[in-house]
Write a protein that holds these residues in place. Structure first.
Motif, PDB file in Angstrom:
ATOM      1  N   MET A 210      43.202  47.590  31.045  1.00  0.00           N
ATOM      2  CA  MET A 210      42.547  47.481  32.183  1.00  0.00           C
ATOM      3  C   MET A 210      42.255  48.555  32.824  1.00  0.00           C
ATOM      4  N   SER A 211      41.129  48.720  33.427  1.00  0.00           N
ATOM      5  CA  SER A 211      40.720  50.087  34.355  1.00  0.00           C
ATOM      6  C   SER A 211      41.107  50.073  35.856  1.00  0.00           C
ATOM      7  N   GLU A 212      41.210  51.099  36.258  1.00  0.00           N
ATOM      8  CA  GLU A 212      41.541  51.051  37.700  1.00  0.00           C
ATOM      9  C   GLU A 212      40.248  50.488  38.651  1.00  0.00           C
ATOM     10  N   HIS A 213      39.240  50.027  37.937  1.00  0.00           N
ATOM     11  CA  HIS A 213      38.104  49.576  38.621  1.00  0.00           C
ATOM     12  C   HIS A 213      38.143  47.939  38.245  1.00  0.00           C
ATOM     13  N   SER A 214      38.982  47.290  37.725  1.00  0.00           N
ATOM     14  CA  SER A 214      39.139  45.768  37.084  1.00  0.00           C
ATOM     15  C   SER A 214      39.190  45.235  38.584  1.00  0.00           C
ATOM     16  N   LEU A 215      38.777  43.867  38.460  1.00  0.00           N
ATOM     17  CA  LEU A 215      38.754  43.145  39.359  1.00  0.00           C
ATOM     18  C   LEU A 215      40.147  42.636  39.876  1.00  0.00           C
ATOM     19  N   PRO A 216      40.269  42.431  41.182  1.00  0.00           N
ATOM     20  CA  PRO A 216      41.810  42.098  41.304  1.00  0.00           C
ATOM     21  C   PRO A 216      41.678  40.529  40.842  1.00  0.00           C
ATOM     22  N   ASP A 217      42.894  39.991  40.744  1.00  0.00           N
ATOM     23  CA  ASP A 217      43.285  38.544  40.488  1.00  0.00           C
ATOM     24  C   ASP A 217      42.595  37.506  41.579  1.00  0.00           C
ATOM     25  N   ASP A 218      42.562  37.957  42.859  1.00  0.00           N
ATOM     26  CA  ASP A 218      42.390  37.134  44.114  1.00  0.00           C
ATOM     27  C   ASP A 218      40.936  37.437  44.208  1.00  0.00           C
ATOM     28  N   ALA A 219      39.878  38.427  43.610  1.00  0.00           N
ATOM     29  CA  ALA A 219      38.720  38.500  43.703  1.00  0.00           C
ATOM     30  C   ALA A 219      37.844  37.111  43.439  1.00  0.00           C
ATOM     31  N   GLY A 220      37.149  36.532  44.598  1.00  0.00           N
ATOM     32  CA  GLY A 220      36.182  35.525  44.503  1.00  0.00           C
ATOM     33  C   GLY A 220      34.935  35.736  45.195  1.00  0.00           C
ATOM     34  N   PRO A 221      33.937  34.705  44.977  1.00  0.00           N
ATOM     35  CA  PRO A 221      32.760  34.623  45.520  1.00  0.00           C
ATOM     36  C   PRO A 221      32.656  34.935  47.127  1.00  0.00           C
ATOM     37  N   GLU A 222      33.625  34.692  47.653  1.00  0.00           N
ATOM     38  CA  GLU A 222      33.856  35.027  49.152  1.00  0.00           C
ATOM     39  C   GLU A 222      33.823  36.456  49.425  1.00  0.00           C
ATOM     40  N   GLN A 223      34.197  37.134  48.523  1.00  0.00           N
ATOM     41  CA  GLN A 223      34.047  38.727  48.579  1.00  0.00           C
ATOM     42  C   GLN A 223      32.803  39.354  48.300  1.00  0.00           C
ATOM     43  N   ALA A 224      31.728  38.507  47.964  1.00  0.00           N
ATOM     44  CA  ALA A 224      30.424  39.060  47.144  1.00  0.00           C
ATOM     45  C   ALA A 224      29.685  40.232  48.116  1.00  0.00           C
ATOM     46  N   ASP A 225      29.993  40.088  49.286  1.00  0.00           N
ATOM     47  CA  ASP A 225      29.624  41.128  50.270  1.00  0.00           C
ATOM     48  C   ASP A 225      30.056  42.555  49.859  1.00  0.00           C
ATOM     49  N   ALA A 226      31.346  42.777  49.475  1.00  0.00           N
ATOM     50  CA  ALA A 226      31.709  43.960  49.265  1.00  0.00           C
ATOM     51  C   ALA A 226      32.103  43.829  47.602  1.00  0.00           C
ATOM     52  N   LEU A 227      31.021  43.774  46.972  1.00  0.00           N
ATOM     53  CA  LEU A 227      30.937  44.000  45.317  1.00  0.00           C
ATOM     54  C   LEU A 227      32.002  45.187  44.979  1.00  0.00           C
ATOM     55  N   PRO A 228      33.013  45.045  44.134  1.00  0.00           N
ATOM     56  CA  PRO A 228      33.563  46.091  43.394  1.00  0.00           C
ATOM     57  C   PRO A 228      32.689  47.053  42.627  1.00  0.00           C
ATOM     58  N   GLU A 229      33.097  48.364  42.636  1.00  0.00           N
ATOM     59  CA  GLU A 229      32.316  49.205  41.855  1.00  0.00           C
ATOM     60  C   GLU A 229      31.865  48.636  40.487  1.00  0.00           C
ATOM     61  N   TYR A 230      33.246  48.381  39.701  1.00  0.00           N
ATOM     62  CA  TYR A 230      32.773  47.828  38.501  1.00  0.00           C
ATOM     63  C   TYR A 230      31.829  46.945  38.421  1.00  0.00           C
ATOM     64  N   ALA A 231      31.861  45.734  39.249  1.00  0.00           N
ATOM     65  CA  ALA A 231      30.966  44.661  39.292  1.00  0.00           C
ATOM     66  C   ALA A 231      29.470  45.223  39.464  1.00  0.00           C
ATOM     67  N   GLU A 232      29.469  46.130  40.461  1.00  0.00           N
ATOM     68  CA  GLU A 232      28.049  46.709  40.534  1.00  0.00           C
ATOM     69  C   GLU A 232      27.470  47.136  39.169  1.00  0.00           C
ATOM     70  N   ARG A 233      28.277  47.961  38.443  1.00  0.00           N
ATOM     71  CA  ARG A 233      27.798  48.578  37.333  1.00  0.00           C
ATOM     72  C   ARG A 233      27.743  47.755  36.307  1.00  0.00           C
ATOM     73  N   VAL A 234      28.270  46.383  36.303  1.00  0.00           N
ATOM     74  CA  VAL A 234      27.982  45.451  35.108  1.00  0.00           C
ATOM     75  C   VAL A 234      26.628  44.649  35.521  1.00  0.00           C
ATOM     76  N   LEU A 235      26.434  44.631  36.744  1.00  0.00           N
ATOM     77  CA  LEU A 235      25.266  43.778  37.172  1.00  0.00           C
ATOM     78  C   LEU A 235      24.075  44.896  36.956  1.00  0.00           C
ATOM     79  N   GLU A 236      24.259  46.133  37.226  1.00  0.00           N
ATOM     80  CA  GLU A 236      23.103  47.330  37.023  1.00  0.00           C
ATOM     81  C   GLU A 236      22.559  47.048  35.482  1.00  0.00           C
ATOM     82  N   VAL A 237      23.733  47.080  34.531  1.00  0.00           N
ATOM     83  CA  VAL A 237      23.539  46.805  33.060  1.00  0.00           C
ATOM     84  C   VAL A 237      22.704  45.885  32.886  1.00  0.00           C
ATOM     85  N   THR A 238      23.309  44.988  33.482  1.00  0.00           N
ATOM     86  CA  THR A 238      22.480  43.272  32.973  1.00  0.00           C
ATOM     87  C   THR A 238      21.039  43.431  33.245  1.00  0.00           C
TER      88      THR A 238
END
Length: 128
Positions: free
Chosen positions: A1-29
């Protein structure tokens, strides 16, 4: 698991502050052309970080605003609970499908990954 993995408590309510890894996945998509797909593992490999589960978690939490149907399971089975919506997108985009046999549960087609899989092609050359 990477240092940029999503925390276990990450949820949709945190969508305003997207984790860097999530941004990268969405960019590829967003780079995947209509009618083509990448598996969860393909996306992780392309990013050289995480794995299929991490990509799947990003897509489940944050993927609603991108063409989520273009990131798929490695076996070509349509995403459970979203099969008909995804199938509509695949048919509209001309994504190669394998028609289901009558014995197949639900008679839903699978993706034809041999023909539909996208490897990043020329549009991906500028990624960092």
């Amino acid at each position: 698991m990477s240092e940029h993995s999503l925390p276990d408590d990450a949820g949709p309510e945190q969508a305003d502050a997207l984790p860097e890894y999530a941004e990268r996945v969405l960019e590829v998509t967003e780079l995947i052309p209509p009618g083509r797909v990448m598996t969860y593992g393909d996306v992780a490999e392309w990013l050289d970080e995480g794995g299929p589960r991490q990509v799947g978690r990003v897509m489940s939490l944050y993927g609603g605003g991108v063409p989520w149907w273009r990131v798929v399971r490695a076996d070509g089975v349509l995403l459970a609970g979203h099969e008909l919506e995804a199938l509509g997108h695949y048919r509209a985009e001309g994504t190669p499908l394998k028609e289901a046999s009558r014995a197949a549960e639900g008679h839903l087609p699978r993706l034809d990954l041999k023909r539909a899989r996208w490897d990043g092609g020329e549009r991906a050359q500028g990624h960092t």
